[in-house]
Every structure is written in structure tokens, then in C-alpha cells.
Design a protein around this motif. Structure first.
Motif, PDB file in Angstrom:
ATOM      1  N   LEU A  46      27.900 -33.028 -41.891  1.00 31.76           N
ATOM      2  CA  LEU A  46      28.100 -31.615 -42.200  1.00 31.76           C
ATOM      3  C   LEU A  46      28.309 -30.827 -40.916  1.00 31.76           C
ATOM      4  O   LEU A  46      27.768 -31.181 -39.873  1.00 31.76           O
ATOM      5  CB  LEU A  46      26.873 -31.047 -42.921  1.00 31.76           C
ATOM      6  N   ARG A  47      29.066 -29.737 -41.018  1.00 23.59           N
ATOM      7  CA  ARG A  47      29.288 -28.860 -39.862  1.00 23.59           C
ATOM      8  C   ARG A  47      29.124 -27.420 -40.333  1.00 23.59           C
ATOM      9  O   ARG A  47      30.086 -26.772 -40.709  1.00 23.59           O
ATOM     10  CB  ARG A  47      30.678 -29.085 -39.287  1.00 23.59           C
ATOM     11  N   TRP A  48      27.907 -26.906 -40.301  1.00 21.81           N
ATOM     12  CA  TRP A  48      27.636 -25.557 -40.774  1.00 21.81           C
ATOM     13  C   TRP A  48      28.297 -24.511 -39.884  1.00 21.81           C
ATOM     14  O   TRP A  48      27.994 -24.419 -38.700  1.00 21.81           O
ATOM     15  CB  TRP A  48      26.134 -25.288 -40.801  1.00 21.81           C
ATOM     16  N   GLY A  49      29.211 -23.743 -40.434  1.00 22.18           N
ATOM     17  CA  GLY A  49      29.842 -22.641 -39.723  1.00 22.18           C
ATOM     18  C   GLY A  49      30.673 -23.047 -38.514  1.00 22.18           C
ATOM     19  O   GLY A  49      30.946 -22.235 -37.659  1.00 22.18           O
ATOM     20  N   SER A  50      31.067 -24.309 -38.447  1.00 20.83           N
ATOM     21  CA  SER A  50      31.836 -24.782 -37.294  1.00 20.83           C
ATOM     22  C   SER A  50      32.900 -25.761 -37.782  1.00 20.83           C
ATOM     23  O   SER A  50      32.668 -26.971 -37.820  1.00 20.83           O
ATOM     24  CB  SER A  50      30.902 -25.467 -36.288  1.00 20.83           C
ATOM     25  N   PRO A  51      34.066 -25.258 -38.182  1.00 19.26           N
ATOM     26  CA  PRO A  51      35.099 -26.168 -38.677  1.00 19.26           C
ATOM     27  C   PRO A  51      35.566 -27.133 -37.588  1.00 19.26           C
ATOM     28  O   PRO A  51      35.584 -26.789 -36.411  1.00 19.26           O
ATOM     29  CB  PRO A  51      36.232 -25.225 -39.097  1.00 19.26           C
ATOM     30  N   ALA A  52      35.881 -28.344 -37.981  1.00 19.39           N
ATOM     31  CA  ALA A  52      36.359 -29.351 -37.031  1.00 19.39           C
ATOM     32  C   ALA A  52      37.681 -28.889 -36.415  1.00 19.39           C
ATOM     33  O   ALA A  52      38.496 -28.244 -37.065  1.00 19.39           O
ATOM     34  CB  ALA A  52      36.552 -30.676 -37.749  1.00 19.39           C
ATOM     35  N   GLU A  53      37.864 -29.222 -35.134  1.00 19.80           N
ATOM     36  CA  GLU A  53      39.116 -28.891 -34.467  1.00 19.80           C
ATOM     37  C   GLU A  53      39.414 -29.925 -33.399  1.00 19.80           C
ATOM     38  O   GLU A  53      38.522 -30.551 -32.858  1.00 19.80           O
ATOM     39  CB  GLU A  53      39.072 -27.490 -33.855  1.00 19.80           C
ATOM     40  N   MET A  54      40.695 -30.104 -33.143  1.00 12.65           N
ATOM     41  CA  MET A  54      41.137 -31.022 -32.105  1.00 12.65           C
ATOM     42  C   MET A  54      42.270 -30.350 -31.346  1.00 12.65           C
ATOM     43  O   MET A  54      43.144 -29.731 -31.945  1.00 12.65           O
ATOM     44  CB  MET A  54      41.639 -32.331 -32.722  1.00 12.65           C
ATOM     45  N   HIS A  55      42.252 -30.432 -30.025  1.00 16.95           N
ATOM     46  CA  HIS A  55      43.292 -29.835 -29.194  1.00 16.95           C
ATOM     47  C   HIS A  55      44.197 -30.928 -28.643  1.00 16.95           C
ATOM     48  O   HIS A  55      43.719 -31.990 -28.258  1.00 16.95           O
ATOM     49  CB  HIS A  55      42.674 -29.071 -28.021  1.00 16.95           C
ATOM     50  N   VAL A  56      45.476 -30.639 -28.627  1.00 18.17           N
ATOM     51  CA  VAL A  56      46.447 -31.526 -27.989  1.00 18.17           C
ATOM     52  C   VAL A  56      47.010 -30.756 -26.807  1.00 18.17           C
ATOM     53  O   VAL A  56      47.622 -29.704 -26.971  1.00 18.17           O
ATOM     54  CB  VAL A  56      47.581 -31.926 -28.965  1.00 18.17           C
ATOM     55  N   LEU A  57      46.773 -31.261 -25.606  1.00 17.76           N
ATOM     56  CA  LEU A  57      47.204 -30.574 -24.391  1.00 17.76           C
ATOM     57  C   LEU A  57      48.371 -31.316 -23.763  1.00 17.76           C
ATOM     58  O   LEU A  57      48.349 -32.538 -23.659  1.00 17.76           O
ATOM     59  CB  LEU A  57      46.057 -30.514 -23.379  1.00 17.76           C
ATOM     60  N   THR A  58      49.375 -30.578 -23.340  1.00 19.24           N
ATOM     61  CA  THR A  58      50.504 -31.148 -22.615  1.00 19.24           C
ATOM     62  C   THR A  58      50.474 -30.564 -21.211  1.00 19.24           C
ATOM     63  O   THR A  58      50.607 -29.356 -21.032  1.00 19.24           O
ATOM     64  CB  THR A  58      51.842 -30.788 -23.303  1.00 19.24           C
ATOM     65  N   LEU A  59      50.253 -31.420 -20.228  1.00 20.62           N
ATOM     66  CA  LEU A  59      50.190 -30.974 -18.840  1.00 20.62           C
ATOM     67  C   LEU A  59      51.535 -31.205 -18.185  1.00 20.62           C
ATOM     68  O   LEU A  59      52.124 -32.268 -18.294  1.00 20.62           O
ATOM     69  CB  LEU A  59      49.090 -31.742 -18.099  1.00 20.62           C
ATOM     70  N   ARG A  60      52.017 -30.181 -17.510  1.00 21.16           N
ATOM     71  CA  ARG A  60      53.301 -30.280 -16.819  1.00 21.16           C
ATOM     72  C   ARG A  60      53.122 -29.881 -15.370  1.00 21.16           C
ATOM     73  O   ARG A  60      52.383 -28.938 -15.065  1.00 21.16           O
ATOM     74  CB  ARG A  60      54.320 -29.362 -17.473  1.00 21.16           C
ATOM     75  N   LYS A  61      53.802 -30.552 -14.506  1.00 24.31           N
ATOM     76  CA  LYS A  61      53.764 -30.236 -13.082  1.00 24.31           C
ATOM     77  C   LYS A  61      54.574 -28.970 -12.843  1.00 24.31           C
ATOM     78  O   LYS A  61      55.672 -28.804 -13.365  1.00 24.31           O
ATOM     79  CB  LYS A  61      54.347 -31.402 -12.287  1.00 24.31           C
ATOM     80  N   SER A  62      54.028 -28.083 -12.030  1.00 20.93           N
ATOM     81  CA  SER A  62      54.714 -26.857 -11.699  1.00 20.93           C
ATOM     82  C   SER A  62      55.960 -27.165 -10.884  1.00 20.93           C
ATOM     83  O   SER A  62      55.963 -28.034 -10.031  1.00 20.93           O
ATOM     84  CB  SER A  62      53.782 -25.941 -10.895  1.00 20.93           C
ATOM     85  N   THR A  63      57.047 -26.416 -11.139  1.00 20.40           N
ATOM     86  CA  THR A  63      58.282 -26.619 -10.391  1.00 20.40           C
ATOM     87  C   THR A  63      58.398 -25.675  -9.201  1.00 20.40           C
ATOM     88  O   THR A  63      59.421 -25.638  -8.544  1.00 20.40           O
ATOM     89  CB  THR A  63      59.506 -26.417 -11.332  1.00 20.40           C
ATOM     90  N   GLN A  64      57.359 -24.895  -8.958  1.00 22.15           N
ATOM     91  CA  GLN A  64      57.397 -23.928  -7.849  1.00 22.15           C
ATOM     92  C   GLN A  64      57.070 -24.589  -6.544  1.00 22.15           C
ATOM     93  O   GLN A  64      56.304 -25.426  -6.374  1.00 22.15           O
ATOM     94  CB  GLN A  64      56.428 -22.788  -8.111  1.00 22.15           C
TER      95      GLN A  64
END
Length: 63
Positions: free
Chosen positions: A45-63
Motif C-alpha cells: 500500500l502507498r497511502w497518499g503517495s502514488p507510485a512514480e518513475m522518472h526517465v531522465l535523458t542526459l545530454r552533453k552541453s554543446t557550449q
């Protein structure tokens, strides 16, 4: 239900996207992402805390 965490850090940084000091002397900030996660502990059970998953895409700066 009472407080789950007693440390001050968890009252301010419970979940979400935050700016965080890098601590390398550069006076710049890093991006801090705190997820509520998608697992459970002991009870399915997760009271008041819905499950979540993050997908992160890391990119190298071109500067």
C-alpha cells in the motif's frame, strides 16, 4: 498518521525538482530530483503517495 521523517531535510525536500548548491566552490547549483519511487515496504500500500518513475535523458552541453 504522524510525520514519517523527523529530519528537517525531509520536510522541505520530500519529492520534486530542486536547485541544490554544488559544493565544489563554483557557486553554481545542480538539479536535484527526488522521486517518491514505485516500490513498497512490507505492505503493498502507498497511502497518499502514488507510485512514480522518472526517465531522465542526459545530454552533453554543446557550449
Amino acid at each position: 498518521m504522524g510525520q514519517r521523517h523527523v529530519e528537517h531535510f525531509y520536510h522541505k525536500y520530500d519529492a520534486g525538482k530542486f536547485s541544490w548548491p554544488r559544493g565544489d566552490g563554483s557557486a553554481k547549483n545542480a538539479l536535484l530530483l527526488i522521486s517518491r519511487g514505485f516500490g513498497t515496504a512490507h505492505l503493498p500500500l502507498r497511502w497518499g503517495s502514488p507510485a512514480e518513475m522518472h526517465v531522465l535523458t542526459l545530454r552533453k552541453s554543446t557550449q
